[in-house]
Design a protein around this motif. Structure first.
Motif, mmCIF file in Angstrom:
data_model
loop_
_atom_site.group_PDB
_atom_site.id
_atom_site.type_symbol
_atom_site.label_atom_id
_atom_site.label_comp_id
_atom_site.label_asym_id
_atom_site.label_seq_id
_atom_site.Cartn_x
_atom_site.Cartn_y
_atom_site.Cartn_z
ATOM 1 N N UNK A 102 -12.675 -75.535 -30.373
ATOM 2 C CA UNK A 102 -14.067 -75.578 -30.814
ATOM 3 C C UNK A 102 -14.336 -74.439 -31.785
ATOM 4 N N UNK A 103 -15.156 -74.713 -32.801
ATOM 5 C CA UNK A 103 -15.616 -73.637 -33.686
ATOM 6 C C UNK A 103 -17.133 -73.717 -33.789
ATOM 7 N N UNK A 104 -17.735 -72.625 -34.229
ATOM 8 C CA UNK A 104 -19.213 -72.554 -34.251
ATOM 9 C C UNK A 104 -19.731 -72.813 -35.665
ATOM 10 N N UNK A 105 -20.868 -73.534 -35.728
ATOM 11 C CA UNK A 105 -21.477 -73.811 -37.039
ATOM 12 C C UNK A 105 -22.606 -72.829 -37.355
ATOM 13 N N UNK A 106 -23.331 -72.398 -36.334
ATOM 14 C CA UNK A 106 -24.426 -71.431 -36.506
ATOM 15 C C UNK A 106 -24.676 -70.785 -35.148
ATOM 16 N N UNK A 107 -25.433 -69.703 -35.132
ATOM 17 C CA UNK A 107 -25.678 -69.024 -33.859
ATOM 18 C C UNK A 107 -27.157 -68.979 -33.530
ATOM 19 N N UNK A 108 -27.486 -68.190 -32.524
ATOM 20 C CA UNK A 108 -28.887 -67.970 -32.154
ATOM 21 C C UNK A 108 -29.563 -69.170 -31.533
ATOM 22 N N UNK A 149 -18.911 -72.626 -41.699
ATOM 23 C CA UNK A 149 -20.185 -73.183 -42.178
ATOM 24 C C UNK A 149 -21.120 -72.034 -42.526
ATOM 25 N N UNK A 150 -21.820 -72.136 -43.644
ATOM 26 C CA UNK A 150 -22.789 -71.078 -43.960
ATOM 27 C C UNK A 150 -24.056 -71.229 -43.105
ATOM 28 N N UNK A 151 -24.946 -70.269 -43.218
ATOM 29 C CA UNK A 151 -26.224 -70.320 -42.499
ATOM 30 C C UNK A 151 -27.007 -71.565 -42.963
ATOM 31 N N UNK A 173 -24.686 -76.597 -28.288
ATOM 32 C CA UNK A 173 -24.829 -75.768 -27.089
ATOM 33 C C UNK A 173 -26.307 -75.514 -26.885
ATOM 34 N N UNK A 197 -27.352 -73.856 -30.542
ATOM 35 C CA UNK A 197 -26.674 -73.829 -31.830
ATOM 36 C C UNK A 197 -25.667 -74.972 -31.940
ATOM 37 N N UNK A 211 -22.051 -76.824 -33.048
ATOM 38 C CA UNK A 211 -20.620 -76.477 -33.014
ATOM 39 C C UNK A 211 -19.797 -77.685 -33.445
ATOM 40 N N UNK A 231 -28.733 -69.588 -25.941
ATOM 41 C CA UNK A 231 -28.692 -69.906 -27.359
ATOM 42 C C UNK A 231 -28.710 -71.414 -27.560
#
Lengths: 209, 389
Positions: B234-240, B281-283, B209, B215, B217, B213
């Motif tokens: 859909x799922x997110x792997x990290x943000x920001x 997923x971790x940071x 995306x 990030x 996905x 932001x």
């Protein structure tokens, strides 16, 4: 097929309400079955008119393919009120819809656009706490005789029938336009309320003891 | 509303919520999702080191080409696609497809257009301003999938993803289906790197995306009943505003590593690992490898080694290097330089491993052509030995 056909409904309602507003400039009464039938026919014709190879309705869908059922219900309510003179959504329901639209928009969009790691949109793909929350809110609204509860029933019905292109429940509940309109309505309502409180306060001050 | 109406409507509410709940409950007894491919076999010792390159796109007069991807069909033939136009993001950009039959003597077919903005607009029944990134891949039933970007308004941040399927190796295609992946006007969803097939059907596709932001996905996609409707979530792997364009490598039934293009000032490749088939997923952590805000691609080799194709610079895309990791991505050794010409661009690598064990790398060559380089694992081993001397 049902999804494609339904995509014409929101543009149709918008054109219908716009038509009623234009008629309202020239006539006091925009209702009556003849006017409604005429405007309905004209609106249906306008949304299917091809322009640049696409029906006019699909140009609107190009910008946003998922106008929420909530917003569709509000516009339908307005068109019905103009046509039949009956308010489907009373003041209480209208205020509830605005609070719901703004709250849902604030809960969803900032995080969906990347604020933080949590994506609330994930909870709309399949059964989750979002569905439970929606059911609880709907039942509470129904038992308090709030007609916005019926709009929320329409949302879950639309989701079950997959009326929108999106398979995500969030898109049936809220869209960016609904959230924005809700924010504006609530903002105006708060300003009006503050003004009336101030003027009420002044008049009380002027009252001789 | 009278009391009876309230009770009837409440009952209707329960029933309408029961349908999605029943569908959800029926999925609970299913086996956990696992990756279909995660342990490639070691190369035969008698397979000599081999490396060769050729251009896929034959039209150097074209303004620009970019974002190539490649896949193998069950008969060993290769299919590649990319987009090209007068410039990046131009309205005349189209998605090309070329094929190459299996066999050493075979060459790439003349590229043909499979998607342009008119065809996308016609199939999606909406205005399409331009088309962009695409990824092509084959499933276990030998169907070709194409996931591609269309833009209605604005630039890349206005992108939406679409899918179409071919049952005849790319000759004919089903009509495109729009994938609604974002609640905000469904914009800013893009695709770049290899999908991972899942056991039992379907794929995990790394997407990203980039509106407000930035990030990474994951897109979970499969065909529904009757082969008609494509279902997805859909799922997110990290943000920001962190990393984009994830490249995911399956290392075990439920274990995978993701490598990310950097969007931060650190300009370092990011990495994260999942132990639940990509559900969480971790940071991401920074690796020591540089990244000039450019796409990279990872591929699993035999013995759990990971091969990485990347631009080895914090500033430019003037070189394209390979690095290898023996410890699941923690440490890397640079082993070979595929391209290096200052002032030029060699970017967006995409690798697959074919059934004969060969590794196929496609990448953007000076934005003028898509180049296909093929090598085997023994060539990688030889390069590794040479680099360690």
């Amino acid at each position: 097929m049902i999804t494609f056909a339904f995509s014409f409904f929101f543009p149709f309602l918008l054109v219908m309400v716009a038509g009623q507003s234009i008629v309202g400039l020239f006539r006091k009464n925009v209702g009556g079955w003849r006017t409604t039938l005429g405007l309905g026919f004209l609106s249906a014709l306008i949304v299917v008119i091809p322009l640049g190879g696409l029906p006019l309705a699909r140009w609107l869908i190009s910008i946003n393919a998922n106008f929420s059922i909530s917003l569709t219900a509000l516009v339908f309510g307005k068109a019905w009120e103009n046509a039949a003179g009956i308010r489907l959504l009373d003041r209480k329901a209208f205020l509830s819809s605005s609070i719901f639209g703004l709250a849902a928009g604030l809960a969803l969009y900032p995080m969906a656009l990347g604020l933080g790691r949590l994506d609330p949109y994930e909870f709309g793909w399949s059964f989750s706490w979002l569905f439970v929350l929606l059911m609880v809110i709907t039942v509470i609204l129904l038992f308090t005789k709030n007609r916005f509860g019926i709009v929320l029933i329409a949302c879950i019905l639309g989701y079950d029938l997959q009326l929108l292109e999106s398979p995500n429940l969030w898109d049936y509940l809220v869209d960016p336009f609904f959230a924005l309109i809700s924010g504006v309505i609530l903002g105006c309502w708060l300003i009006r309320g503050a003004r009336s409180m101030r003027s009420h306060g002044r008049s009380e001050c002027r009252t001789p003891s | 509303m009278d009391r009876r109406t309230v009770i009837v409507l409440s009952l209707a509410t329960f029933l309408l919520h029961a349908w999605p709940m029943w569908r959800w409950l029926s999925t609970l007894d299913q086996e956990p999702v696992t990756f279909a491919v995660y342990s490639p076999s070691a190369p035969a010792d008698n397979d000599p080191p081999h490396m060769a390159g050729e251009f896929i796109s034959h039209d150097p007069g074209l303004g620009m080409v970019h974002v190539g991807s490649i896949c193998e069909m069950a008969d060993g033939s290769l299919v590649a696609c990319w987009y090209g136009g007068t410039r990046e993001g131009a309205r005349d950009a189209v998605i090309y497809l070329a094929t190459r039959a299996s066999g050493e003597a075979m060459s790439w077919s003349k590229p043909r257009v499979i998607v342009d903005r008119e065809s996308a607009s016609r199939e999606l029944h909406r205005f399409v301003k331009k088309v962009g990134n695409s990824v092509i891949f084959a499933d276990s039933e030998d169907r070709l999938w194409l996931i591609y970007v269309t833009i209605t308004v604005g630039g890349w941040s206005g992108s939406s993803l679409n899918a179409k399927i071919s049952h005849d190796g790319g000759t004919t295609w089903t009509a495109s289906q729009r994938l609604t992946l974002s609640p905000f006007l469904n914009v800013s969803e893009l695709v770049r790197n290899n999908p991972l097939p899942l056991r039992g059907g379907g794929f995990l596709i790394p997407i990203y995306h980039e509106c407000l932001g930035k990030f990474p996905e994951t897109l979970w996609i499969r065909t529904g009943q009757g082969d008609q409707r494509i279902t997805f979530r859909k799922t997110r792997m990290a943000g920001g505003r962190s990393f984009i364009q994830p490249s995911v490598v399956a290392c075990g039934p439920r274990v995978a590593k993701a490598f990310y293009r950097s969007c931060s000032d650190d300009r370092l490749i990011g990495m994260a690992a999942t132990g639940d088939t990509g559900a969480t997923w971790p940071e991401p952590q920074n690796l020591e490898l540089p990244n000039p805000d450019s796409a990279l691609n990872a591929l699993l080799l035999s013995k759990g080694r990971i091969l990485l194709a990347f631009n080895d610079s914090k500033q430019a895309r003037a070189n394209l290097r390979l690095a290898i990791s023996y410890d699941s991505g923690a440490n890397w050794r640079r082993i070979a330089e595929i391209e290096n010409t200052p002032g030029q661009e060699f970017s967006y690598p995409y690798m697959i491993r074919s059934l004969d064990g060969r590794i196929h790398l496609v990448y953007t060559w000076r934005r003028k052509r898509i180049k296909h380089v093929v090598f085997n694992e023994n060539w990688v081993n030889a390069q590794t030995e040479k680099a360690s001397k």
